[in-house]
Design an enzyme around this catalytic site. Structure first.
Site, PDB file in Angstrom:
ATOM      1  CB  ALA A   1      -0.917   0.005   1.215  1.00 43.32           C
TER       2      ALA A   1
ATOM      3  NE  ARG B   1      12.403   5.278   0.681  1.00 45.81           N
ATOM      4  CZ  ARG B   1      12.636   4.347   1.609  1.00 45.81           C
ATOM      5  NH1 ARG B   1      13.860   4.161   2.052  1.00 45.81           N
ATOM      6  NH2 ARG B   1      11.659   3.595   2.068  1.00 45.81           N
TER       7      ARG B   1
ATOM      8  N   GLY C   1      15.996  -1.836   9.020  1.00 49.13           N
ATOM      9  CA  GLY C   1      15.904  -2.015  10.459  1.00 49.13           C
ATOM     10  C   GLY C   1      17.020  -2.946  10.922  1.00 49.13           C
TER      11      GLY C   1
ATOM     12  CG  ASN D   1      13.163  -6.572   9.403  1.00 45.54           C
ATOM     13  OD1 ASN D   1      12.895  -7.731   9.085  1.00 45.54           O
ATOM     14  ND2 ASN D   1      12.247  -5.621   9.531  1.00 45.54           N
TER      15      ASN D   1
ATOM     16  CE1 TYR E   1      -8.346   0.048 -42.595  1.00 46.83           C
ATOM     17  CE2 TYR E   1      -6.577   1.620 -42.981  1.00 46.83           C
ATOM     18  CZ  TYR E   1      -7.755   1.276 -42.340  1.00 46.83           C
ATOM     19  OH  TYR E   1      -8.327   2.153 -41.458  1.00 46.83           O
TER      20      TYR E   1
ATOM     21  NE  ARG F   1       5.191  -5.989 -66.752  1.00 48.19           N
ATOM     22  CZ  ARG F   1       5.947  -7.051 -66.554  1.00 48.19           C
ATOM     23  NH1 ARG F   1       6.137  -7.521 -65.340  1.00 48.19           N
ATOM     24  NH2 ARG F   1       6.516  -7.656 -67.574  1.00 48.19           N
TER      25      ARG F   1
HETATM   26  C1  UD1 Z   1      10.845  -1.961   6.159  1.00 50.55           C
HETATM   27  C2  UD1 Z   1      11.088  -2.343   7.622  1.00 50.55           C
HETATM   28  C3  UD1 Z   1      12.599  -2.432   7.879  1.00 50.55           C
HETATM   29  C4  UD1 Z   1      13.208  -3.444   6.921  1.00 50.55           C
HETATM   30  C5  UD1 Z   1      12.859  -3.106   5.482  1.00 50.55           C
HETATM   31  C6  UD1 Z   1      13.273  -4.266   4.590  1.00 50.55           C
HETATM   32  C7  UD1 Z   1       9.252  -1.389   8.920  1.00 50.55           C
HETATM   33  C8  UD1 Z   1       8.842  -0.322   9.872  1.00 50.55           C
HETATM   34  N1  UD1 Z   1      10.511  -1.338   8.476  1.00 50.55           N
HETATM   35  O1  UD1 Z   1      11.373  -0.651   5.962  1.00 50.55           O
HETATM   36  O2  UD1 Z   1      12.856  -2.840   9.211  1.00 50.55           O
HETATM   37  O3  UD1 Z   1      14.609  -3.484   7.107  1.00 50.55           O
HETATM   38  O4  UD1 Z   1      11.443  -2.923   5.318  1.00 50.55           O
HETATM   39  O5  UD1 Z   1      13.064  -4.001   3.254  1.00 50.55           O
HETATM   40  O6  UD1 Z   1       8.455  -2.243   8.609  1.00 50.55           O
HETATM   41  N2  UD1 Z   1       3.599  -0.437   3.193  1.00 50.55           N
HETATM   42  C9  UD1 Z   1       2.235  -0.454   3.301  1.00 50.55           C
HETATM   43  N3  UD1 Z   1       1.602   0.495   4.043  1.00 50.55           N
HETATM   44  C10 UD1 Z   1       2.289   1.454   4.701  1.00 50.55           C
HETATM   45  C11 UD1 Z   1       3.692   1.485   4.599  1.00 50.55           C
HETATM   46  C12 UD1 Z   1       4.324   0.524   3.833  1.00 50.55           C
HETATM   47  O7  UD1 Z   1       1.588  -1.320   2.723  1.00 50.55           O
HETATM   48  O8  UD1 Z   1       1.624   2.275   5.375  1.00 50.55           O
HETATM   49  C13 UD1 Z   1       4.269  -1.446   2.369  1.00 50.55           C
HETATM   50  C14 UD1 Z   1       5.051  -0.847   1.228  1.00 50.55           C
HETATM   51  O9  UD1 Z   1       4.233  -0.752   0.064  1.00 50.55           O
HETATM   52  C15 UD1 Z   1       6.194  -1.849   1.036  1.00 50.55           C
HETATM   53  C16 UD1 Z   1       6.359  -2.467   2.403  1.00 50.55           C
HETATM   54  O10 UD1 Z   1       5.204  -2.153   3.142  1.00 50.55           O
HETATM   55  O11 UD1 Z   1       5.849  -2.856   0.110  1.00 50.55           O
HETATM   56  C17 UD1 Z   1       7.598  -1.919   3.112  1.00 50.55           C
HETATM   57  O12 UD1 Z   1       7.452  -0.515   3.271  1.00 50.55           O
HETATM   58  P1  UD1 Z   1       8.691   0.472   3.123  1.00 50.55           P
HETATM   59  O13 UD1 Z   1       8.209   1.848   3.340  1.00 50.55           O
HETATM   60  O14 UD1 Z   1       9.438   0.203   1.890  1.00 50.55           O
HETATM   61  O15 UD1 Z   1       9.556   0.025   4.408  1.00 50.55           O
HETATM   62  P2  UD1 Z   1      11.104   0.231   4.643  1.00 50.55           P
HETATM   63  O16 UD1 Z   1      11.355   1.654   5.005  1.00 50.55           O
HETATM   64  O17 UD1 Z   1      11.877  -0.303   3.506  1.00 50.55           O
HETATM   65 CA    CA Z   2      11.265  -1.094   1.565  1.00 51.51          CA
END
Ligand code: UD1
Ligand code: CA
Length: 468
Positions: A9, A14, A143, A173, A390, A443
């Site tokens: 979502a 970025r 993370g 993570n 055509y 022709r």
């Molecule tokens: C997240 C993790 C981080 C991890 C990293 C790995 C959290 C808080 N952090 O960070 O620890 O190292 O992924 O790639 O989870 N999304 C939603 N709704 C939201 C926000 C995000 O559905 O409100 C979805 C995004 O579309 C995406 C995924 O969750 O597919 C990860 O979100 P993103 O913002 O990329 O998290 P990171 O900052 O990368």
């Molecule tokens: Ca991410």
């Protein structure tokens, strides 16, 4: 039951894009496609896709996938945000006794095998929750895995919330989690948005559970590309490269020669038979199937097409077409949708074929357009022949029977039927049907005027003399 939640979502800020991040493509498939494919390793009875930004576009792309449900995360000014809040949207689908795998839509390099390994680790360790971690020196945005003095995993700290000491931790993570339904529900009920980003972090569930005395585990994969998240266009390019190499290495293991794997782009659903040779510059997309001992050279792009054995294709574009065995195509040919070339056909330089069948042994060697046609066996289509299909409003079809000869620079004005063995003289414009074994010359009659050039030159000269 095994359930899978995929977080998709997010805005993907970025990426600086009008498109939702998870629809950005790797080898012509949305990155989310690869996540769903890998989740098969976990055998989910249901997959809940959390959508938000660009929800219509995401639903449209994935609604046909099996066992999929969509849960909408409300997005907008003042709405809560974060991976934890996203996961909460799936809770109506989650039973206490479920095993729930949570994947990020932006981590497409994950494999079926790793997800199976994670499930085994969870079962064998008797955990309530496990996550996938990796060791990396490219730490920005990830993370960190926090372990206590005995090495037990206790929490995940987001990059922006880390103190200087935590910042140095190199175990990160991967954003992939497996919880019991009960613990996920319990954990999500206890998280808040008191952090640097003011978001509900899914990662906090780990600390909540650990504090409550549940057993949580981090399955460290060491150095791996599988957990690379895509947050920027540069990371998208890296993931494209990694996926390309993974596919190319698989095909090479299956007996395909890829001369320069760095410069050969083959999609995840493409099949290539053994002893085929793919030269650099080839792009094979969609549901394309290439037979055995076929050679693809030059800047060739093949989309959703089936190519037989022993075929040679040189610098050509082939879309939604079917090609038999021992056919040669190109250079610079274009097979548009529904071109069907049977065995031993030859399509040469600058030939375009569309919605047309050419039966066995027929040839169009140079500069022709074969559109809306049925061409029999052993037909020769001379240089520069145009199938005039055509009239500005409607398309019409032409039929050329076996062994006919269509002379160079002829126009076949559809609808027209040319019988077996008929011969169309070069430069003809054929508008009526031609019977079997008949010669047609359509022709202007040739006019010959001996000495004409000299006479006209003399006339010109006398005009000039008069002017002076
Ligand atoms: C997240 C993790 C981080 C991890 C990293 C790995 C959290 C808080 N952090 O960070 O620890 O190292 O992924 O790639 O989870 N999304 C939603 N709704 C939201 C926000 C995000 O559905 O409100 C979805 C995004 O579309 C995406 C995924 O969750 O597919 C990860 O979100 P993103 O913002 O990329 O998290 P990171 O900052 O990368
Ligand atoms: Ca991410």
């Amino acid at each position: 039951m095994n359930k899978c939640i995929i977080l998709a979502a997010g805005a993907g800020t970025r990426m600086k894009s009008n498109q939702p991040k998870v629809l950005h493509e790797i080898l012509n498939k949305p990155m989310l496609h690869y996540v769903i494919e890998a989740s098969k390793g976990f055998n989910p009875g249901k997959t809940i896709l959390i959508t938000g930004h660009g929800t219509e576009a995401v639903e449209k792309k994935f609604e046909a996938y099996p066992n999929i449900a969509f849960a909408l995360q409300p997005i907008g000014e003042g709405e809560p945000y974060g991976t934890g809040y996203a996961a909460m949207q799936a809770l109506p689908y989650v039973e206490d006794e479920d095993k729930v795998l949570i994947l990020s839509g932006d981590t497409p390099l994950i494999t079926e095998k790793t997800l199976k390994d994670l499930e085994n680790y969870y079962i064998e360790g008797g955990y309530s929750g496990v996550i996938l971690s990796a060791t990396t020196d490219d730490l920005v945005g990830y993370g960190r895995i926090i372990r206590d003095i005995s090495g037990e995993f206790t929490a995940i700290r987001e990059d922006r919330d880390c103190n200087p000491k935590e910042k140095k931790i190199t175990e990160i993570n991967g954003g992939i989690y497996l919880f019991s339904g009960k613990c996920l529900r319990e954990g999500l009920a206890s998280i808040d948005d008191d952090n640097a980003q003011g978001e509900y972090y899914l990662t906090d569930v780990v600390e909540v559970l650990s504090n409550k005395g549940y057993r949580v585990g981090a399955y460290n994969m060491g150095v791996t590309q599988e957990l690379d998240g895509i947050n920027s266009r540069a990371q998208l390019a890296q993931a494209n490269n990694a996926m390309k190499m993974r596919i190319n290495e698989h095909l090479m293991n299956e007996g395909v020669t890829i001369i320069d794997p760095e410069n050969t782009w083959i999609g995840p659903n493409v099949e290539v038979g053994k002893d085929s040779i793919i030269w650099p510059g080839a792009v094979l997309e969609g549901d394309t199937k290439i037979g055995e001992a076929t050679i693809i050279r030059g800047t060739t792009r093949i989309v959703d097409s089936s190519i037989g054995n022993g075929v040679t294709v040189e610098s050509s574009l082939i879309e939604n077409s079917v090609v038999g065995n021992d056919v040669t195509i190109g250079p610079f040919a274009h097979l548009r949708p529904n071109a069907v070339l049977e065995d031993n056909v030859k399509i040469g330089n600058f030939v375009e074929v569309k919605n047309a069948t050419m039966k066995s042994g027929s040839k169009a060697s140079h500069l022709s357009y074969v559109g809306d046609a049925s061409v029999g066996e052993r037909v020769n289509i001379g240089c520069g022949v145009i199938f005039v299909n055509y009239d500005g409003k409607n398309k019409f079809k032409s039929v050329i029977e076996d062994d006919a000869f269509v002379g160079s620079n002829s126009n076949v004005v559809a609808p027209v039927h040319v019988g077996k063995g008929a011969f169309i003289a070069a430069g003809s414009t054929v508008t009526c049907d031609v019977n079997e074994d008949t010669l047609v010359i359509a022709r202007a009659k040739e006019v010959v005027k001996e000495g004409w050039s000299k006479r006209s030159a003399l006339k010109e000269k006398s005009k000039e003399d008069n002017r002076e």
